[in-house]
Design a protein around this motif. Sequence first.
Motif, PDB file in Angstrom:
ATOM      1  N   ASN A 118     -14.787  64.557 -12.064  1.00  0.00           N
ATOM      2  CA  ASN A 118     -14.557  63.719 -10.888  1.00  0.00           C
ATOM      3  C   ASN A 118     -15.802  62.909 -10.506  1.00  0.00           C
ATOM      4  OD1 ASN A 118     -11.851  64.025  -9.994  1.00  0.00           O
ATOM      5  ND2 ASN A 118     -12.633  63.997  -7.893  1.00  0.00           N
ATOM      6  N   GLY A 119     -16.970  63.550 -10.609  1.00  0.00           N
ATOM      7  CA  GLY A 119     -18.200  62.840 -10.289  1.00  0.00           C
ATOM      8  C   GLY A 119     -18.490  61.727 -11.280  1.00  0.00           C
ATOM      9  N   LEU A 120     -18.157  61.972 -12.543  1.00  0.00           N
ATOM     10  CA  LEU A 120     -18.426  60.986 -13.598  1.00  0.00           C
ATOM     11  C   LEU A 120     -17.373  59.874 -13.628  1.00  0.00           C
ATOM     12  CD1 LEU A 120     -19.987  60.081 -16.169  1.00  0.00           C
ATOM     13  CD2 LEU A 120     -18.567  61.671 -17.470  1.00  0.00           C
ATOM     14  N   LEU A 121     -16.097  60.260 -13.556  1.00  0.00           N
ATOM     15  CA  LEU A 121     -15.012  59.293 -13.766  1.00  0.00           C
ATOM     16  C   LEU A 121     -14.234  58.940 -12.496  1.00  0.00           C
ATOM     17  CD1 LEU A 121     -13.635  60.786 -17.117  1.00  0.00           C
ATOM     18  CD2 LEU A 121     -15.175  58.847 -16.846  1.00  0.00           C
TER      19      LEU A 121
ATOM     20  N   ARG B 148      -9.492  82.208  -1.328  1.00  0.00           N
ATOM     21  CA  ARG B 148     -10.664  82.758  -2.013  1.00  0.00           C
ATOM     22  C   ARG B 148     -10.977  81.952  -3.282  1.00  0.00           C
ATOM     23  NH1 ARG B 148     -13.815  87.157  -3.503  1.00  0.00           N
ATOM     24  NH2 ARG B 148     -13.735  87.473  -5.732  1.00  0.00           N
ATOM     25  N   GLN B 149      -9.935  81.685  -4.082  1.00  0.00           N
ATOM     26  CA  GLN B 149     -10.119  80.920  -5.310  1.00  0.00           C
ATOM     27  C   GLN B 149     -10.500  79.466  -4.991  1.00  0.00           C
ATOM     28  OE1 GLN B 149      -7.699  83.177  -4.903  1.00  0.00           O
ATOM     29  NE2 GLN B 149      -8.270  84.614  -6.506  1.00  0.00           N
ATOM     30  N   VAL B 150      -9.892  78.936  -3.914  1.00  0.00           N
ATOM     31  CA  VAL B 150     -10.205  77.555  -3.512  1.00  0.00           C
ATOM     32  C   VAL B 150     -11.701  77.426  -3.197  1.00  0.00           C
ATOM     33  CG1 VAL B 150      -9.876  75.855  -1.641  1.00  0.00           C
ATOM     34  CG2 VAL B 150      -7.893  76.932  -2.714  1.00  0.00           C
ATOM     35  N   ILE B 151     -12.249  78.407  -2.486  1.00  0.00           N
ATOM     36  CA  ILE B 151     -13.678  78.360  -2.119  1.00  0.00           C
ATOM     37  C   ILE B 151     -14.569  78.441  -3.366  1.00  0.00           C
ATOM     38  CG2 ILE B 151     -15.515  79.640  -0.921  1.00  0.00           C
ATOM     39  CD1 ILE B 151     -13.304  80.318   1.216  1.00  0.00           C
ATOM     40  N   LEU B 152     -14.224  79.378  -4.270  1.00  0.00           N
ATOM     41  CA  LEU B 152     -15.026  79.521  -5.497  1.00  0.00           C
ATOM     42  C   LEU B 152     -14.967  78.250  -6.356  1.00  0.00           C
ATOM     43  CD1 LEU B 152     -14.087  83.168  -6.493  1.00  0.00           C
ATOM     44  CD2 LEU B 152     -16.366  82.369  -5.885  1.00  0.00           C
ATOM     45  N   LEU B 153     -13.765  77.722  -6.531  1.00  0.00           N
ATOM     46  CA  LEU B 153     -13.602  76.495  -7.318  1.00  0.00           C
ATOM     47  C   LEU B 153     -14.358  75.341  -6.669  1.00  0.00           C
ATOM     48  CD1 LEU B 153      -9.801  76.852  -8.121  1.00  0.00           C
ATOM     49  CD2 LEU B 153     -11.564  76.643  -9.853  1.00  0.00           C
ATOM     50  N   SER B 154     -14.337  75.301  -5.333  1.00  0.00           N
ATOM     51  CA  SER B 154     -15.003  74.207  -4.613  1.00  0.00           C
ATOM     52  C   SER B 154     -16.515  74.284  -4.768  1.00  0.00           C
ATOM     53  CB  SER B 154     -14.641  74.245  -3.129  1.00  0.00           C
ATOM     54  OG  SER B 154     -13.259  74.089  -2.961  1.00  0.00           O
ATOM     55  N   ILE B 155     -17.058  75.502  -4.724  1.00  0.00           N
ATOM     56  CA  ILE B 155     -18.518  75.663  -4.887  1.00  0.00           C
ATOM     57  C   ILE B 155     -18.930  75.127  -6.269  1.00  0.00           C
ATOM     58  CG2 ILE B 155     -20.402  77.346  -5.138  1.00  0.00           C
ATOM     59  CD1 ILE B 155     -18.828  79.080  -3.039  1.00  0.00           C
ATOM     60  N   GLY B 156     -18.226  75.592  -7.290  1.00  0.00           N
ATOM     61  CA  GLY B 156     -18.490  75.083  -8.643  1.00  0.00           C
ATOM     62  C   GLY B 156     -18.258  73.589  -8.717  1.00  0.00           C
ATOM     63  N   GLY B 157     -17.202  73.131  -8.054  1.00  0.00           N
ATOM     64  CA  GLY B 157     -16.818  71.718  -8.093  1.00  0.00           C
ATOM     65  C   GLY B 157     -17.872  70.788  -7.521  1.00  0.00           C
ATOM     66  N   VAL B 158     -18.462  71.188  -6.411  1.00  0.00           N
ATOM     67  CA  VAL B 158     -19.481  70.339  -5.770  1.00  0.00           C
ATOM     68  C   VAL B 158     -20.720  70.243  -6.681  1.00  0.00           C
ATOM     69  CG1 VAL B 158     -21.048  70.159  -3.791  1.00  0.00           C
ATOM     70  CG2 VAL B 158     -18.642  70.719  -3.432  1.00  0.00           C
ATOM     71  N   VAL B 159     -21.110  71.370  -7.280  1.00  0.00           N
ATOM     72  CA  VAL B 159     -22.252  71.366  -8.215  1.00  0.00           C
ATOM     73  C   VAL B 159     -21.925  70.459  -9.414  1.00  0.00           C
ATOM     74  CG1 VAL B 159     -23.659  72.801  -9.763  1.00  0.00           C
ATOM     75  CG2 VAL B 159     -22.994  73.673  -7.513  1.00  0.00           C
ATOM     76  N   GLY B 160     -20.699  70.599  -9.923  1.00  0.00           N
ATOM     77  CA  GLY B 160     -20.264  69.773 -11.058  1.00  0.00           C
ATOM     78  C   GLY B 160     -20.238  68.296 -10.713  1.00  0.00           C
ATOM     79  N   ALA B 161     -19.816  67.967  -9.480  1.00  0.00           N
ATOM     80  CA  ALA B 161     -19.751  66.560  -9.053  1.00  0.00           C
ATOM     81  C   ALA B 161     -21.150  65.940  -9.042  1.00  0.00           C
ATOM     82  CB  ALA B 161     -19.112  66.469  -7.670  1.00  0.00           C
ATOM     83  N   VAL B 162     -22.135  66.707  -8.609  1.00  0.00           N
ATOM     84  CA  VAL B 162     -23.520  66.211  -8.606  1.00  0.00           C
ATOM     85  C   VAL B 162     -23.975  65.931 -10.046  1.00  0.00           C
ATOM     86  CG1 VAL B 162     -25.925  66.799  -8.045  1.00  0.00           C
ATOM     87  CG2 VAL B 162     -24.087  67.406  -6.451  1.00  0.00           C
ATOM     88  N   ALA B 163     -23.655  66.856 -10.956  1.00  0.00           N
ATOM     89  CA  ALA B 163     -24.026  66.681 -12.368  1.00  0.00           C
ATOM     90  C   ALA B 163     -23.296  65.466 -12.964  1.00  0.00           C
ATOM     91  CB  ALA B 163     -23.686  67.944 -13.149  1.00  0.00           C
ATOM     92  N   GLY B 164     -22.018  65.333 -12.651  1.00  0.00           N
ATOM     93  CA  GLY B 164     -21.230  64.205 -13.164  1.00  0.00           C
ATOM     94  C   GLY B 164     -21.777  62.873 -12.684  1.00  0.00           C
ATOM     95  N   TYR B 165     -22.168  62.847 -11.412  1.00  0.00           N
ATOM     96  CA  TYR B 165     -22.720  61.607 -10.852  1.00  0.00           C
ATOM     97  C   TYR B 165     -24.073  61.282 -11.498  1.00  0.00           C
ATOM     98  CZ  TYR B 165     -24.471  58.185  -7.567  1.00  0.00           C
ATOM     99  OH  TYR B 165     -24.989  57.041  -7.019  1.00  0.00           O
ATOM    100  N   ALA B 166     -24.851  62.308 -11.803  1.00  0.00           N
ATOM    101  CA  ALA B 166     -26.147  62.096 -12.465  1.00  0.00           C
ATOM    102  C   ALA B 166     -25.934  61.470 -13.841  1.00  0.00           C
ATOM    103  CB  ALA B 166     -26.889  63.425 -12.583  1.00  0.00           C
ATOM    104  N   VAL B 167     -24.922  61.943 -14.561  1.00  0.00           N
ATOM    105  CA  VAL B 167     -24.617  61.377 -15.882  1.00  0.00           C
ATOM    106  C   VAL B 167     -24.112  59.942 -15.741  1.00  0.00           C
ATOM    107  CG1 VAL B 167     -23.153  61.613 -17.948  1.00  0.00           C
ATOM    108  CG2 VAL B 167     -24.174  63.646 -16.910  1.00  0.00           C
ATOM    109  N   LEU B 168     -23.302  59.700 -14.703  1.00  0.00           N
ATOM    110  CA  LEU B 168     -22.778  58.346 -14.429  1.00  0.00           C
ATOM    111  C   LEU B 168     -23.923  57.335 -14.337  1.00  0.00           C
ATOM    112  CD1 LEU B 168     -20.394  56.439 -13.285  1.00  0.00           C
ATOM    113  CD2 LEU B 168     -21.214  57.143 -11.069  1.00  0.00           C
ATOM    114  N   ASN B 169     -25.011  57.735 -13.720  1.00  0.00           N
ATOM    115  CA  ASN B 169     -26.155  56.837 -13.549  1.00  0.00           C
ATOM    116  C   ASN B 169     -26.917  56.579 -14.843  1.00  0.00           C
ATOM    117  OD1 ASN B 169     -25.951  56.213 -10.805  1.00  0.00           O
ATOM    118  ND2 ASN B 169     -26.738  58.241 -10.267  1.00  0.00           N
ATOM    119  N   MET B 170     -26.594  57.368 -15.867  1.00  0.00           N
ATOM    120  CA  MET B 170     -27.331  57.222 -17.126  1.00  0.00           C
ATOM    121  C   MET B 170     -26.576  56.415 -18.170  1.00  0.00           C
ATOM    122  SD  MET B 170     -29.174  60.831 -17.844  1.00  0.00           S
ATOM    123  CE  MET B 170     -28.283  62.077 -16.990  1.00  0.00           C
TER     124      MET B 170
END
Lengths: 126, 130
Positions: free
Chosen positions: A24-27, B67-89
Motif C-alpha cells: 500500500n505504501g509503495l503502490l 485482536r488480529q486487526v490490531i496486530l495486522l495494523s501494527i505490522g501494516g503501518v511499519v510496512g507502509a513506511v518501508a513501502g513509501y521509502a522504496v517509492l522514493n527510490m
Amino acid sequence: MKHKSTLVKDAVALILGAAAGFINGLLGAGGGILLVRGAKHVFPDSALQPRDVFASALAVMLPISAASVALYATRGGAIPLQMPRFVLPALLGGTGGAMLLSVIEPRLLKLIFAALTVWSGIMMLR
Amino acid sequence: MIDFFVALGVALLSGLGVGSGGLLVVWLTLRRGLSQVAAQGINLFFFLFSSGASTAVNCFRRRIAWRQVILLSIGGVVGAVAGYAVLNMIRPALLKKLFGAMLLLTGTPALFRALPRRKKEKTDRQTSDP
C-alpha cells in the motif's frame, strides 16, 4: 501447545500486515487483497465467516491508509488539490457497499471486476 | 461529474467485498492524466473515507476480530513506511509498471475464481445434501 499456536498466528499477523502495508505504501493500493488471501493463517479458525474476515481486513486498511496518506502528504504534489471531491462518493459508496454486504452475493460483480482489473493491468504495462 | 460516479462505483465495490484494486488509480492516470504518485495519493486518501465508512457500518453488523486487526495494523503501518521509502527510490515509469504487474497478479487468479464452475458446484451440492 495452543499458546504456541497463538504466538505463531500473532507473528504471521505482524508479517502479513507488514507485507500489506508495504504494498500500500509503495503502490497506493493492493494491500487489502493480500490480507484477504492470507486471512486463513491469521484469523480464528472457527469464529469468523468470510464476510467477517473481509470486514476485519477492511478495518486493518484504515490505519494503513492513514499512515500512507500522512507519508504521501510529506511529498510535494503527491496529494493534489482535487482530492476533496472524492470524499463524498467514498463515504456514500463505502456505506452503501457495507450495508449491502449481507444482502448481495456479488458473483457477477466479482467476474466483471476481475476482468476489469486484468484489462487495467495490461493497459498500465503497455 | 463522471469522476464522482467512478469514485462512487469503486467505493461501492470495495464495501461489497468485491475489491477496489486501485481502479481509481487506473482511471486517474489513464483518463485524467495524473502522475502515478499523485493518483496513488488520491486513491489512499479516497480509501481512508471509503474503508472508514464501511468499517463504521461493519462495527454494528459484522464480527470484527479486533485482536488480529490490531496486530495486522501494527505490522501494516511499519510496512507502509518501508513501502513509501522504496517509492522514493524508484522512477515513476517503473512504479507504473509495478502497479500494472500488481493488477495482473491479483486480477488473473480472481478472474479464474470468478468464472462459473457449474460441474463442480453441482457435485458440491450433491455431496452436501443430507
